[in-house]
Design a protein around this motif. Structure first.
Motif: not given
Length: 112
Positions: A32-57
């Motif tokens: 399955x062609x997928x990247x999965x990363x975990x980041x803190x809440x404070x870093x989410x803004x830096x990924x907004x143009x780079x992700x397809x799915x955001x999953x919250x704890x």
């Protein structure tokens, strides 16, 4: 299909990092062609143009609408990782959840 880019949002905790690792392992093992990363809440803004799915704890469930609003203009599916997937560090079900969310173009609680 292009690579699915998934970001797990946590409070910089250990569980989300392990869950991301298990998700990557499952995806790789099953081709399955997928990247999965975990980041803190404070870093989410830096990924907004780079992700397809955001999953919250699960501990961020009460902030779901805030994250959906933040991601709305980027066409990112946003949802909450169900407690059982999170607690069991279930990479297979995490990958399936992310795929379902991306395919439907919808976010949600993860319980839908």
């Amino acid at each position: 299909m292009s690579e699915l880019r998934v970001l797990l949002c946590c409070g910089a905790g250990f569980s989300s990092g392990l869950l991301a690792q298990q998700g990557r392992k499952y995806a790789k093992k099953n081709g399955i062609s997928m990247t999965v990363e975990a980041r803190s809440e404070s870093q989410v803004n830096g990924y907004l143009g780079k992700i397809d799915v955001l999953l919250l704890g699960p501990h961020y469930a009460n902030q779901l609408e805030n994250f959906k609003n933040m991601c709305a203009s980027y066409e990112i599916s946003v949802g909450v990782i169900p407690q059982d997937i999170y607690g069991q560090i279930d990479g297979k079900r995490l990958v399936e959840l992310a795929q379902d969310m991306a395919a439907s173009g919808k976010g949600g609680t993860g319980d839908e």
